[in-house]
Each structure stands twice: as C-alpha cells, then as structure tokens.
Design an enzyme around this catalytic site. Sequence first.
Site, short mmCIF file in Angstrom:
data_model
loop_
_atom_site.label_atom_id
_atom_site.label_comp_id
_atom_site.label_asym_id
_atom_site.label_seq_id
_atom_site.Cartn_x
_atom_site.Cartn_y
_atom_site.Cartn_z
N ASP A 30 0.85 -1.19 0.00
CA ASP A 30 0.00 0.00 0.00
C ASP A 30 0.89 1.25 0.00
O ASP A 30 1.87 1.32 0.74
CB ASP A 30 -0.93 0.00 1.21
CG ASP A 30 -2.08 0.98 1.07
OD1 ASP A 30 -3.24 0.52 0.97
OD2 ASP A 30 -1.84 2.19 1.04
N ILE A 31 0.48 2.23 -0.78
CA ILE A 31 1.28 3.46 -0.91
C ILE A 31 1.24 4.30 0.37
O ILE A 31 2.12 5.11 0.62
CB ILE A 31 0.80 4.26 -2.14
CG1 ILE A 31 1.89 5.15 -2.70
CG2 ILE A 31 -0.46 5.06 -1.85
CD1 ILE A 31 1.57 5.71 -4.08
N ASN A 85 -12.94 -3.24 2.13
CA ASN A 85 -13.86 -2.11 2.21
C ASN A 85 -14.76 -2.14 0.97
O ASN A 85 -14.27 -2.32 -0.15
CB ASN A 85 -13.06 -0.80 2.25
CG ASN A 85 -12.24 -0.67 3.51
OD1 ASN A 85 -12.63 -1.13 4.57
ND2 ASN A 85 -11.06 -0.06 3.39
N HIS A 98 -10.25 -5.08 -3.92
CA HIS A 98 -8.94 -5.38 -3.33
C HIS A 98 -9.12 -5.74 -1.86
O HIS A 98 -10.09 -5.33 -1.22
CB HIS A 98 -7.98 -4.18 -3.45
CG HIS A 98 -8.52 -2.93 -2.83
ND1 HIS A 98 -9.45 -2.14 -3.48
CD2 HIS A 98 -8.30 -2.33 -1.64
CE1 HIS A 98 -9.76 -1.11 -2.71
NE2 HIS A 98 -9.08 -1.21 -1.57
N HIS A 100 -7.18 -5.67 1.85
CA HIS A 100 -6.06 -5.17 2.65
C HIS A 100 -5.53 -6.31 3.51
O HIS A 100 -6.30 -7.09 4.06
CB HIS A 100 -6.52 -4.06 3.60
CG HIS A 100 -6.98 -2.81 2.91
ND1 HIS A 100 -6.19 -1.70 2.78
CD2 HIS A 100 -8.15 -2.51 2.30
CE1 HIS A 100 -6.87 -0.76 2.13
NE2 HIS A 100 -8.06 -1.22 1.83
P1 5GP Z 1 -9.76 1.45 0.07
O1 5GP Z 1 -9.91 2.70 0.86
O2 5GP Z 1 -10.40 1.60 -1.31
O3 5GP Z 1 -10.16 0.20 0.77
O4 5GP Z 1 -8.20 1.29 -0.14
C1 5GP Z 1 -7.48 1.84 -1.18
C2 5GP Z 1 -6.03 1.72 -0.80
O5 5GP Z 1 -5.25 1.88 -1.96
C3 5GP Z 1 -5.57 2.80 0.19
O6 5GP Z 1 -5.06 2.17 1.36
C4 5GP Z 1 -4.51 3.58 -0.57
O7 5GP Z 1 -3.43 3.96 0.23
C5 5GP Z 1 -4.08 2.59 -1.66
N1 5GP Z 1 -3.65 3.19 -2.90
C6 5GP Z 1 -4.29 4.17 -3.59
N2 5GP Z 1 -3.62 4.49 -4.70
C7 5GP Z 1 -2.52 3.69 -4.73
C8 5GP Z 1 -1.42 3.55 -5.64
O8 5GP Z 1 -1.33 4.22 -6.67
N3 5GP Z 1 -0.49 2.63 -5.32
C9 5GP Z 1 -0.56 1.86 -4.20
N4 5GP Z 1 0.42 0.98 -3.99
N5 5GP Z 1 -1.58 1.96 -3.32
C10 5GP Z 1 -2.54 2.86 -3.58
#
Ligand code: 5GP
Length: 112
Positions: A30-31, A85, A98, A100
């Site tokens: 995760d970034i 999520n 995705h 986590h």
């Molecule tokens: P969500 O909130 O949709 O469950 O999680 C999205 C996740 O994707 C977040 O934890 C965010 O930090 C990660 N994320 C968003 N854009 C990127 C990216 O370009 N690269 C990576 N490695 N992670 C990302």
Amino acid sequence: MSDCVFCMIAEKKIKAEILAETEKVMVIKDINPQSPTHLLIIPKKHYRTLMDCEDNELLSELLQTARKMARELGLGDRGFRIVINTNEEGGQTVFHLHMHFMAGRPLLGRMG
Ligand code: 5GP
Ligand code: ZN
C-alpha cells in the site's frame, strides 16, 4: 479500465512494489501504509466492488494468497487482519476490488 489505478498497476503502466503475482492476482505494498506491513491483494481483472464479483474461485484465491503471504512473512502465528472495504459507507476509495492485509502491530478495535 483505463482510468483505474489498480488496472494500470496490473498492466504495468504505473509503478508499484509488487511482492507476488500469479496469472490472476497480484500483491502490492500500500502506498500509504496504516501498519508496518500493509499489503493489497488485488485481482488483475477489474471488479468495481466485492458485490460485483461472482467468481468464487478468484475470491478463494485472494484468501489463499493472504495465507501464503502470512506464511512467507512469518506472520501466521503472530497475526494479521484482512479487510475488504466495500462501497462508500464501507470506506472504499479505490473502486477496483482489493483486500487489505495488515500486520506488524496490535490492531485493536475497528481498524486499529
Ligand atoms: P480502500 O480505501 O479503497 O479500501 O483502499 C485503497 C487503498 O489503496 C488505500 O489504502 C490507498 O493507500 C491505496 N492506494 C491508492 N492508490 C494507490 C497507488 O497508486 N499505489 C498503491 N500501492 N496503493 C494505492
Ligand atoms: Zn480496475
């Protein structure tokens, strides 16, 4: 999907730290990590949310991948948390399915 960040990572159009990859699934860091280990287990095929994916074999592969990563990283006994999520109230911000994988510190309560 051309405007989807995870599709672009799967197609190697943008960079990510890829830890594992199979024909159907990839694991990236995760970034914006919320724990010392924070991975994203992502199907390469685009599904908007968990609700849009009827491929139970693929869903099973996501869980199997989580277990494989836990074993490889020596976190199986220590513990980890997996989260999907889903949609706005579920906190989803990237609309490509995705999972986590978080570990490396005590994760207490809802999201630790
Ligand atoms: P969500 O909130 O949709 O469950 O999680 C999205 C996740 O994707 C977040 O934890 C965010 O930090 C990660 N994320 C968003 N854009 C990127 C990216 O370009 N690269 C990576 N490695 N992670 C990302
Ligand atoms: Zn996508």
